[in-house]
Design a protein around this motif. Structure first.
Motif: not given
Length: 103
Positions: A23, A26-27, A32, A35, A39
């Motif tokens: 995540e 991804g950030n 996305t 991310q 998650k």
């Protein structure tokens, strides 16, 4: 979950941490898909960890109850071996509950 389909605290922690890292990547990259998959993996890892923790606590409860019964029966019948084994099983269960106490 682990290979034998029994929840594992170690496996759960690993997947939770791996998901958090995914995540984070991804950030940083704006991806996305990373991310979302991060998650998801984090949540699955946390769920597995808590399931393993609950299973361990329940097993500890059963050991404590069985140990207490054996200890009392041993004391009543004068069977010192059964009483000692019961005390050991009870103590093992108590320790298992402590290790797996919900946070």
């Amino acid at each position: 979950m682990s290979m034998n389909d029994s929840p594992s605290k170690t496996n759960g922690q690993f997947n939770s941490m791996k998901g958090s890292m995914m995540e984070g990547v991804g950030n940083l990259t704006g991806s996305t898909s990373w991310q979302n998959s991060g998650k998801k993996e984090h949540t699955e890892g946390e769920t597995e960890y808590k399931a393993a923790q609950a299973k361990g606590y329940a097993e500890g409860t059963m050991d404590r109850m069985t140990g207490m019964k054996d200890s009392v029966v041993g004391a009543v019948t004068g069977d010192k071996m059964q009483q000692t084994e019961g005390n050991m099983t009870r103590d093992k269960g108590k320790m298992q509950q402590e290790v797996n106490k919900p946070e």
